[in-house]
Design an enzyme around this catalytic site. Structure first.
Site, PDB file in Angstrom:
ATOM      1  N   ARG A 112       0.918  -1.428   0.106  1.00 51.39           N
ATOM      2  CA  ARG A 112      -0.050  -0.014   0.114  1.00 51.39           C
ATOM      3  C   ARG A 112       0.793   1.224   0.037  1.00 51.39           C
ATOM      4  NH1 ARG A 112      -0.611   4.571   2.640  1.00 51.39           N
ATOM      5  NH2 ARG A 112       0.172   3.531   4.565  1.00 51.39           N
ATOM      6  N   ASP A 113       1.752   1.420   1.181  1.00 55.00           N
ATOM      7  CA  ASP A 113       2.505   2.675   1.245  1.00 55.00           C
ATOM      8  C   ASP A 113       3.576   2.659   0.062  1.00 55.00           C
ATOM      9  OD1 ASP A 113       3.239   5.330   2.102  1.00 55.00           O
ATOM     10  OD2 ASP A 113       3.693   4.476   4.088  1.00 55.00           O
ATOM     11  N   HIS A 164       9.508   6.690   8.350  1.00 57.50           N
ATOM     12  CA  HIS A 164      10.033   6.888   6.998  1.00 57.50           C
ATOM     13  C   HIS A 164      11.591   7.185   6.985  1.00 57.50           C
ATOM     14  CE1 HIS A 164       6.596   6.785   4.153  1.00 57.50           C
ATOM     15  NE2 HIS A 164       6.017   7.032   5.293  1.00 57.50           N
ATOM     16  N   CYS A 166       5.026   9.100  -0.159  1.00 60.48           N
ATOM     17  CA  CYS A 166       3.755   9.443  -0.026  1.00 60.48           C
ATOM     18  C   CYS A 166       3.488  10.566  -1.020  1.00 60.48           C
ATOM     19  CB  CYS A 166       3.507  10.306   1.454  1.00 60.48           C
ATOM     20  SG  CYS A 166       1.686  10.959   1.460  1.00 60.48           S
ATOM     21  N   ASN A 180       9.711   4.151   3.349  1.00 61.07           N
ATOM     22  CA  ASN A 180       9.432   3.609   4.668  1.00 61.07           C
ATOM     23  C   ASN A 180      10.714   2.988   5.159  1.00 61.07           C
ATOM     24  OD1 ASN A 180       6.618   3.529   3.074  1.00 61.07           O
ATOM     25  ND2 ASN A 180       6.275   3.405   5.437  1.00 61.07           N
ATOM     26  N   HIS A 222       5.544   4.234  12.774  1.00 58.74           N
ATOM     27  CA  HIS A 222       5.314   4.212  11.256  1.00 58.74           C
ATOM     28  C   HIS A 222       6.608   5.140  10.907  1.00 58.74           C
ATOM     29  CE1 HIS A 222       3.248   4.077   7.171  1.00 58.74           C
ATOM     30  NE2 HIS A 222       3.830   5.134   7.008  1.00 58.74           N
TER      31      HIS A 222
HETATM   32  P1  HMG Z   1     -12.758  15.016  -2.168  1.00 61.62           P
HETATM   33  O1  HMG Z   1     -12.476  15.424  -3.604  1.00 61.62           O
HETATM   34  O2  HMG Z   1     -13.379  16.101  -1.236  1.00 61.62           O
HETATM   35  O3  HMG Z   1     -14.167  14.196  -2.266  1.00 61.62           O
HETATM   36  O4  HMG Z   1     -11.729  14.020  -1.841  1.00 61.62           O
HETATM   37  P2  HMG Z   1     -15.729  14.409  -2.051  1.00 61.62           P
HETATM   38  O5  HMG Z   1     -15.967  13.424  -0.691  1.00 61.62           O
HETATM   39  O6  HMG Z   1     -15.792  15.795  -2.280  1.00 61.62           O
HETATM   40  O7  HMG Z   1     -16.206  13.536  -3.285  1.00 61.62           O
HETATM   41  C1  HMG Z   1     -15.853  13.670  -4.775  1.00 61.62           C
HETATM   42  C2  HMG Z   1     -16.133  12.442  -5.521  1.00 61.62           C
HETATM   43  O8  HMG Z   1     -15.308  11.505  -5.237  1.00 61.62           O
HETATM   44  C3  HMG Z   1     -17.583  11.998  -5.362  1.00 61.62           C
HETATM   45  O9  HMG Z   1     -17.771  11.527  -6.848  1.00 61.62           O
HETATM   46  C4  HMG Z   1     -17.369  10.800  -4.591  1.00 61.62           C
HETATM   47  O10 HMG Z   1     -18.331   9.866  -4.812  1.00 61.62           O
HETATM   48  C5  HMG Z   1     -15.924  10.199  -4.920  1.00 61.62           C
HETATM   49  P3  HMG Z   1     -18.996  12.412  -7.878  1.00 61.62           P
HETATM   50  O11 HMG Z   1     -20.026  12.419  -7.146  1.00 61.62           O
HETATM   51  O12 HMG Z   1     -17.964  13.849  -7.917  1.00 61.62           O
HETATM   52  O13 HMG Z   1     -18.854  11.446  -9.125  1.00 61.62           O
HETATM   53  N1  HMG Z   1     -15.283   9.806  -3.810  1.00 61.62           N
HETATM   54  C6  HMG Z   1     -14.859   8.353  -3.719  1.00 61.62           C
HETATM   55  N2  HMG Z   1     -14.679   7.532  -5.002  1.00 61.62           N
HETATM   56  C7  HMG Z   1     -14.131   6.413  -4.628  1.00 61.62           C
HETATM   57  N3  HMG Z   1     -13.639   5.990  -3.166  1.00 61.62           N
HETATM   58  C8  HMG Z   1     -13.805   6.785  -2.182  1.00 61.62           C
HETATM   59  C9  HMG Z   1     -14.430   7.939  -2.650  1.00 61.62           C
HETATM   60  N4  HMG Z   1     -14.685   9.191  -1.679  1.00 61.62           N
HETATM   61  C10 HMG Z   1     -15.212   9.974  -2.545  1.00 61.62           C
HETATM   62  N5  HMG Z   1     -13.390   6.344  -0.953  1.00 61.62           N
HETATM   63  C11 HMG Z   1     -10.997  12.015  -0.458  1.00 61.62           C
HETATM   64  C12 HMG Z   1     -11.789  13.342  -0.364  1.00 61.62           C
HETATM   65  C13 HMG Z   1     -10.873  11.530   0.789  1.00 61.62           C
HETATM   66  C14 HMG Z   1     -11.922  11.092  -1.506  1.00 61.62           C
HETATM   67  C15 HMG Z   1      -9.546  12.089  -1.307  1.00 61.62           C
HETATM   68  O14 HMG Z   1      -8.976  13.126  -0.841  1.00 61.62           O
HETATM   69  C16 HMG Z   1      -8.979  11.143  -1.345  1.00 61.62           C
HETATM   70  O15 HMG Z   1      -9.128   9.830  -1.847  1.00 61.62           O
HETATM   71  N6  HMG Z   1      -7.706  11.055  -0.502  1.00 61.62           N
HETATM   72  C17 HMG Z   1      -6.775   9.848  -0.493  1.00 61.62           C
HETATM   73  C18 HMG Z   1      -5.405  10.402  -0.144  1.00 61.62           C
HETATM   74  C19 HMG Z   1      -4.395   9.245  -0.151  1.00 61.62           C
HETATM   75  O16 HMG Z   1      -4.855   7.982  -0.130  1.00 61.62           O
HETATM   76  N7  HMG Z   1      -3.248   9.400   0.278  1.00 61.62           N
HETATM   77  C20 HMG Z   1      -2.177   8.464   0.550  1.00 61.62           C
HETATM   78  C21 HMG Z   1      -2.427   7.820   2.141  1.00 61.62           C
HETATM   79  S1  HMG Z   1      -2.020   8.621   3.610  1.00 61.62           S
HETATM   80  C22 HMG Z   1      -0.286   8.197   3.733  1.00 61.62           C
HETATM   81  O17 HMG Z   1       0.381   7.550   2.726  1.00 61.62           O
HETATM   82  C23 HMG Z   1       0.345   8.291   5.214  1.00 61.62           C
HETATM   83  C24 HMG Z   1       0.500   6.895   5.736  1.00 61.62           C
HETATM   84  O18 HMG Z   1       1.342   6.101   5.264  1.00 61.62           O
HETATM   85  C25 HMG Z   1       0.937   7.436   7.154  1.00 61.62           C
HETATM   86  C26 HMG Z   1       2.209   8.488   7.152  1.00 61.62           C
HETATM   87  O19 HMG Z   1       3.266   8.009   6.744  1.00 61.62           O
HETATM   88  O20 HMG Z   1       2.211   9.549   7.976  1.00 61.62           O
HETATM   89  C27 HMG Z   1      -1.069   6.446   6.224  1.00 61.62           C
HETATM   90 MG    MG Z   2       3.531   6.363   5.234  1.00 59.97          MG
END
Ligand code: HMG
Ligand code: MG
Length: 321
Positions: A26-27, A229, A260, A269, A227
């Protein structure tokens, strides 16, 4: 060293066993430029399981436009179905958590029989906005129904907290703020917290100070995972500080894959192989076969067309060749 294994010399005050929460699929893969074919992802997870990892974060149910690398979550999970099944029914009993940001993501995951999820909050406003298009408070409000619905469905919930040590836009992050958001994530009903050093700037004293502050804020050490990096080469030193504090859940990524997409200064990581080398050297049990894990990362590096950044993978694979 005997046959590619460190000599086990225990040190006082450390846990006897550590659970590795493997995040490479995933990450790691979310940050690859290339989209890895779904069959290769499934094979990666199978090989990680065969190497002895018992918790393997599989993918994310986020918006496919935000993380196109993981847009195949619906195709991947059925390919892993047998691995997550209980041993009594012929499965491997593997824990296969997935990231879920909101109810839409949870519904997608539940439809595929997912039994463990992770929501992912931020200690800083800048990263909350960049990663979730929300303020910190709005993100927590978005998670509340997710955690409640997951609990109703008997689904375990991990709460990630990013930017616990530093943020690329805001600089150093006050410990009190991290403790506050951590407490709020647990109050929502998360079973476990994972403290993210998303851009790898932590140092060991900072880790100890944060863990102590969390305990003082009512967050018990048993519910905390770390967690790290490895941007500045501090991930193992930080891990040791966390182990000395009593932490027994450590996130790592096979071969050091990762970064990320929404924090440009984040590199890979902590590599699982580097972690396992240190843990086994300290006489700490992980259940992982280091040789098999290294072979898996060499195989994955071939798929990606570039060598693994893990020191241990490089040392062990050069030794073989
Ligand atoms: P948004 O644009 O604000 O979404 O994004 P919304 O709520 O306004 O919805 C817009 C459209 O997206 C809608 O569709 C929803 O249905 C659709 P429309 O009506 O326009 O056709 N939608 C979705 N579709 C599929 N799956 C969903 C979903 N949700 C809404 N779940 C949102 C908000 C949260 C969706 C967006 O910001 C997003 O997907 N972000 C993900 C970012 C991400 O994955 N980042 C990496 C992970 S975090 C990380 O790596 C850190 C970590 O490792 C720890 C560390 O290292 O610190 C964990
Ligand atoms: Mg991470």
């Amino acid at each position: 060293m005997i046959d590619g294994l460190p000599m086990g010399v225990p040190a006082a005050g450390l846990p006897r066993r550590v659970r590795i929460h493997e995040v490479g699929a995933r990450d790691g893969l979310q940050n690859e430029k290339a989209i890895v074919p779904v069959e290769v992802k499934a094979e990666f997870v199978r090989r990680l399981a065969a190497a002895g990892l018992t918790t393997i974060e599989a993918t994310s149910f986020v918006h496919p436009k935000w993380v196109p690398q993981l847009a195949d979550a619906e195709q991947l999970m059925p390919l892993l179905a047998g691995l997550g099944d209980a041993p009594e029914t012929g499965g491997a009993g593997l824990r296969l958590p997935v990231l879920v940001p909101n109810e839409h993501g949870l519904d997608r995951a539940l439809a595929l029989g997912v039994r463990e999820i992770a929501v992912f909050g931020s200690a800083t406003e800048s990263f909350a906005k960049a990663n979730l298009n929300r303020t910190v408070d709005e993100a927590l409000a978005m998670f509340a129904p997710v955690v409640a619905k997951a609990a109703d469905a008997g689904v375990r919930v991990r709460g990630y907290l990013s930017m616990c040590f530093g943020d690329p836009w805001e600089g150093p992050v006050p410990i009190g703020r991290v403790a506050d958001v951590s407490r709020r994530l647990l109050d929502l009903g998360c079973d476990e917290l994972s403290l993210g050093d998303t851009i790898g700037v932590a140092t060991p004293g900072h880790v100890t100070a944060l863990l102590t502050a969390l305990n003082e804020a009512g967050v018990p050490t048993e519910r905390i995972g770390v967690h790290f990096h490895d941007t500045y080469g501090q991930a193992l030193a930080n891990t040791l500080a966390a182990l000395q504090h009593g932490v027994t859940t450590v996130d790592a990524s096979a071969g050091g894959l990762g970064g990320c997409p929404y924090a440009k200064s984040a590199t890979g990581n902590l590599a699982t192989e580097d972690l396992v080398w240190m843990l086994h050297g300290l006489g700490i049990d992980t259940g992982v076969d280091l040789g098999q894990l290294t072979d898996t990362s060499v195989w994955m590096a071939d798929q990606l067309g570039r060598p693994s950044p893990s020191r241990t993978v490089r040392a062990l694979s050069h030794k073989e060749s």
